[in-house]
Design a protein around this motif. Structure first.
Motif, PDB file in Angstrom:
ATOM      1  N   UNK A  78     -16.258 -84.815 -36.079  1.00 62.75           N
ATOM      2  CA  UNK A  78     -16.449 -85.681 -37.239  1.00 62.75           C
ATOM      3  C   UNK A  78     -16.014 -87.111 -36.959  1.00 62.75           C
ATOM      4  N   UNK A  79     -15.246 -87.315 -35.879  1.00 66.70           N
ATOM      5  CA  UNK A  79     -14.697 -88.626 -35.521  1.00 66.70           C
ATOM      6  C   UNK A  79     -13.936 -89.231 -36.699  1.00 66.70           C
ATOM      7  N   UNK A  80     -13.082 -88.397 -37.305  1.00 69.76           N
ATOM      8  CA  UNK A  80     -12.258 -88.822 -38.427  1.00 69.76           C
ATOM      9  C   UNK A  80     -10.816 -88.419 -38.189  1.00 69.76           C
ATOM     10  N   UNK A  81      -9.910 -89.079 -38.904  1.00 72.08           N
ATOM     11  CA  UNK A  81      -8.493 -88.800 -38.819  1.00 72.08           C
ATOM     12  C   UNK A  81      -7.951 -88.464 -40.199  1.00 72.08           C
ATOM     13  N   UNK A  86     -10.448 -96.645 -42.367  1.00 69.51           N
ATOM     14  CA  UNK A  86      -9.365 -97.626 -42.353  1.00 69.51           C
ATOM     15  C   UNK A  86      -9.377 -98.418 -41.046  1.00 69.51           C
ATOM     16  N   UNK A  87      -9.089 -99.695 -41.152  1.00 72.53           N
ATOM     17  CA  UNK A  87      -9.113-100.553 -39.968  1.00 72.53           C
ATOM     18  C   UNK A  87      -7.840-100.430 -39.141  1.00 72.53           C
ATOM     19  N   UNK A  88      -6.724-100.163 -39.796  1.00 75.83           N
ATOM     20  CA  UNK A  88      -5.470 -99.990 -39.056  1.00 75.83           C
ATOM     21  C   UNK A  88      -4.536 -99.111 -39.872  1.00 75.83           C
ATOM     22  N   UNK A  89      -3.790 -98.265 -39.158  1.00 77.25           N
ATOM     23  CA  UNK A  89      -2.859 -97.354 -39.816  1.00 77.25           C
ATOM     24  C   UNK A  89      -1.647 -97.165 -38.904  1.00 77.25           C
ATOM     25  N   UNK A 144       3.200-103.449 -39.478  1.00 79.35           N
ATOM     26  CA  UNK A 144       2.255-103.664 -40.568  1.00 79.35           C
ATOM     27  C   UNK A 144       2.339-105.048 -41.207  1.00 79.35           C
ATOM     28  N   UNK A 145       3.465-105.727 -41.048  1.00 73.87           N
ATOM     29  CA  UNK A 145       3.641-107.031 -41.698  1.00 73.87           C
ATOM     30  C   UNK A 145       3.681-108.195 -40.700  1.00 73.87           C
ATOM     31  N   UNK A 146       4.287-107.970 -39.541  1.00 71.01           N
ATOM     32  CA  UNK A 146       4.488-109.063 -38.600  1.00 71.01           C
ATOM     33  C   UNK A 146       3.443-109.135 -37.503  1.00 71.01           C
ATOM     34  N   UNK A 147       2.882-107.988 -37.111  1.00 73.02           N
ATOM     35  CA  UNK A 147       1.982-107.963 -35.948  1.00 73.02           C
ATOM     36  C   UNK A 147       0.612-108.497 -36.364  1.00 73.02           C
ATOM     37  N   UNK A 148       0.276-109.668 -35.854  1.00 71.15           N
ATOM     38  CA  UNK A 148      -0.980-110.303 -36.202  1.00 71.15           C
ATOM     39  C   UNK A 148      -1.657-110.872 -34.960  1.00 71.15           C
ATOM     40  N   UNK A 149      -3.001-110.723 -34.875  1.00 70.16           N
ATOM     41  CA  UNK A 149      -3.825-109.968 -35.822  1.00 70.16           C
ATOM     42  C   UNK A 149      -3.598-108.470 -35.693  1.00 70.16           C
ATOM     43  N   UNK A 150      -3.998-107.732 -36.706  1.00 69.43           N
ATOM     44  CA  UNK A 150      -3.854-106.276 -36.647  1.00 69.43           C
ATOM     45  C   UNK A 150      -4.672-105.723 -35.486  1.00 69.43           C
ATOM     46  N   UNK A 151      -4.203-104.660 -34.855  1.00 67.69           N
ATOM     47  CA  UNK A 151      -4.945-104.081 -33.732  1.00 67.69           C
ATOM     48  C   UNK A 151      -6.375-103.708 -34.109  1.00 67.69           C
ATOM     49  N   UNK A 154       9.566 -91.593 -32.773  1.00 67.84           N
ATOM     50  CA  UNK A 154       8.119 -91.441 -32.617  1.00 67.84           C
ATOM     51  C   UNK A 154       7.367 -92.378 -33.562  1.00 67.84           C
ATOM     52  N   UNK A 155       6.290 -92.955 -33.037  1.00 66.13           N
ATOM     53  CA  UNK A 155       5.456 -93.894 -33.800  1.00 66.13           C
ATOM     54  C   UNK A 155       3.989 -93.586 -33.549  1.00 66.13           C
ATOM     55  N   UNK A 156       3.197 -93.621 -34.626  1.00 62.23           N
ATOM     56  CA  UNK A 156       1.753 -93.473 -34.533  1.00 62.23           C
ATOM     57  C   UNK A 156       1.079 -94.764 -34.948  1.00 62.23           C
ATOM     58  N   UNK A 157       0.054 -95.161 -34.221  1.00 62.15           N
ATOM     59  CA  UNK A 157      -0.767 -96.316 -34.576  1.00 62.15           C
ATOM     60  C   UNK A 157      -2.221 -95.922 -34.370  1.00 62.15           C
ATOM     61  N   UNK A 158      -3.055 -96.235 -35.341  1.00 62.45           N
ATOM     62  CA  UNK A 158      -4.443 -95.779 -35.275  1.00 62.45           C
ATOM     63  C   UNK A 158      -5.398 -96.836 -35.808  1.00 62.45           C
ATOM     64  N   UNK A 159      -6.619 -96.767 -35.301  1.00 66.30           N
ATOM     65  CA  UNK A 159      -7.748 -97.525 -35.856  1.00 66.30           C
ATOM     66  C   UNK A 159      -8.769 -96.466 -36.260  1.00 66.30           C
ATOM     67  N   UNK A 160      -8.604 -95.880 -37.440  1.00 65.63           N
ATOM     68  CA  UNK A 160      -9.486 -94.777 -37.836  1.00 65.63           C
ATOM     69  C   UNK A 160     -10.962 -95.125 -37.801  1.00 65.63           C
ATOM     70  N   UNK A 161     -11.314 -96.342 -38.164  1.00 68.55           N
ATOM     71  CA  UNK A 161     -12.721 -96.730 -38.184  1.00 68.55           C
ATOM     72  C   UNK A 161     -13.345 -96.677 -36.798  1.00 68.55           C
ATOM     73  N   UNK A 162     -12.528 -96.806 -35.763  1.00 70.98           N
ATOM     74  CA  UNK A 162     -13.021 -96.758 -34.381  1.00 70.98           C
ATOM     75  C   UNK A 162     -12.725 -95.421 -33.707  1.00 70.98           C
ATOM     76  N   UNK A 163     -12.122 -94.482 -34.432  1.00 69.26           N
ATOM     77  CA  UNK A 163     -11.813 -93.180 -33.849  1.00 69.26           C
ATOM     78  C   UNK A 163     -10.744 -93.245 -32.783  1.00 69.26           C
ATOM     79  N   UNK A 164      -9.726 -94.081 -32.975  1.00 69.26           N
ATOM     80  CA  UNK A 164      -8.653 -94.257 -31.992  1.00 69.26           C
ATOM     81  C   UNK A 164      -7.302 -93.911 -32.609  1.00 69.26           C
ATOM     82  N   UNK A 165      -6.519 -93.116 -31.900  1.00 69.40           N
ATOM     83  CA  UNK A 165      -5.170 -92.734 -32.328  1.00 69.40           C
ATOM     84  C   UNK A 165      -4.244 -92.811 -31.132  1.00 69.40           C
TER      85      UNK A 165
END
Length: 391
Positions: free
Chosen positions: A256-259, A279-282, A309-316, A141-152
């Protein structure tokens, strides 16, 4: 994706409960040729032990073949069952959820002891691995989020034997309304779920020690999260319940649109709660990031984390970017040995807090094969509805 007309099968129920099994017909599961898309189970129930039993019973009737198949795949562990003292502890702590398991056993014809073992499978496997001093294989299982945009977003990884045995539950029971992506035979939900208060995803994590004397299993704790009416209640359930093993939760709060990231473990009470606001990416895989304890971490987690977190560029930075990342099959060295998207990825979900939507994708998420989509009404509205609105 285009939708075919749903097939609705009504299940006999008492006057206070109206249940339908909806075969949504939005494409086949990626695991086995000809398998149906995720069925949707809908039901409305009351607030006592009988109602929780009936909920379990009707799920058992609807998904009996899948429950039997998953117990058979579990093998000797299901046949041996969970220790009697573990079962007694969970019945005492969660009597209503124990009734749901009893109902599933009665409705499906699967042995009650086997279903308790199925709901404690990760704890049983972890303790067995620790006793044998071998690495735990449950690294998924993997989680990827853009907390600043309210996306998980979340990849739900299982095993080959799980394909074709998942369903979506939309249920109102005991005053709570929830939706849950559910493994047949298990409590809602060992994968990901949503209520009018929050959405959440789950990741396996493996502490080095287990509280076999007093701890509780992650399936029961996740079921309790579905009854949390507020962010404060949800964080208390996830972070402060004494754990038999451990678990990781990403909590996404609609209003609250927060994670927040919550990491829980045996003998670590409360666990670690990390607000992700702004956070911009998590990214989170199967490793304790914030809780400082001894743990077992597999190569897959280490490599997926480096890849994301290190190779995927640009970050989502968009929802499409998250889905492309969770679709990645290259691994850090391009070999594909430890990819983010696996041959055993059962589904991918996307929570959009701003639009209050849940989307579930069948197959590689970048293909956008939409198997399920729901808009989750605010809590004040949800009290007058049977379930989240499927759009």
């Amino acid at each position: 994706a285009s939708r075919s007309a749903p097939i609705i099968i009504m299940v006999a129920s008492a006057s206070v409960s109206r249940v339908a099994l909806v075969l949504v017909g939005l494409g086949s599961s990626s695991g086995a040729a000809g398998a149906a898309a995720f069925p949707v189970f809908r039901g409305t129930y009351g607030s006592n032990r009988t109602e929780h039993f009936r909920f379990g019973y009707e799920v058992g009737v609807a998904f009996a073949p899948s429950m039997q198949a998953r117990v058979e795949a579990m093998g000797q562990q299901a046949a041996s069952g969970a220790p009697a003292e573990w079962i007694a502890r969970h019945v005492e702590a969660y009597p209503l959820y124990a009734e749901e398991i009893r109902g599933m056993a009665a409705g499906s014809g699967v042995a009650l002891e086997a279903l308790f073992a199925l709901n404690l499978a990760e704890e049983l496997s972890g303790v067995s691995a620790a006793q044998d001093e071998v690495a735990d294989e449950a690294d998924h299982c993997s989680d990827a989020a853009i907390p600043a945009a309210g996306l998980l977003a979340h990849n739900e990884d299982g095993s080959e034997s799980d394909f074709g045995h998942m369903f979506v539950a939309e249920v109102e029971i005991d005053g709570s309304t929830f939706g849950a992506f559910t493994y047949a035979g298990e409590l809602c939900s060992g994968a990901f779920a949503w209520t009018p208060a929050l959405g959440f995803t789950l990741n396996y994590v493996r502490p080095a020690t287990f509280d076999t004397d007093n701890g509780l299993g992650r399936a029961f704790v996740s079921r309790a999260l579905l009854a949390a009416a507020t962010p404060r209640e949800a964080i208390a359930v996830a972070a402060s319940t004494p754990m038999l093993s451990g678990h990781n939760y990403q909590l996404a709060f609609w209003d609250a649109q927060t994670l927040a990231n919550v990491e829980a473990a045996a003998f670590a009470n409360p666990g670690a709660v990390t607000p992700l606001q702004g956070q911009r990416f998590y990214f989170h895989a199967n490793e304790y990031d914030a809780l400082e304890i001894d743990q077992v971490v597999g190569d897959s987690t280490l490599r997926r984390t480096v890849r994301a977190t290190k190779q995927w560029r640009p970050a989502p930075s968009t929802a499409d970017d998250l889905l492309r990342l969770l679709n990645d099959t290259r691994d850090v060295d391009g070999s594909g040995a430890y990819p983010i998207y696996r041959t055993t990825t059962l589904a991918t979900t996307l929570f959009d807090l701003k639009n209050r939507t849940v989307s579930i994708f069948d197959g590689p998420p970048a293909n956008r094969n939409l198997a399920y989509h729901a808009r989750v009404p605010p809590a004040a509205v949800a009290r007058d509805r049977e379930s989240p609105v499927v759009v």
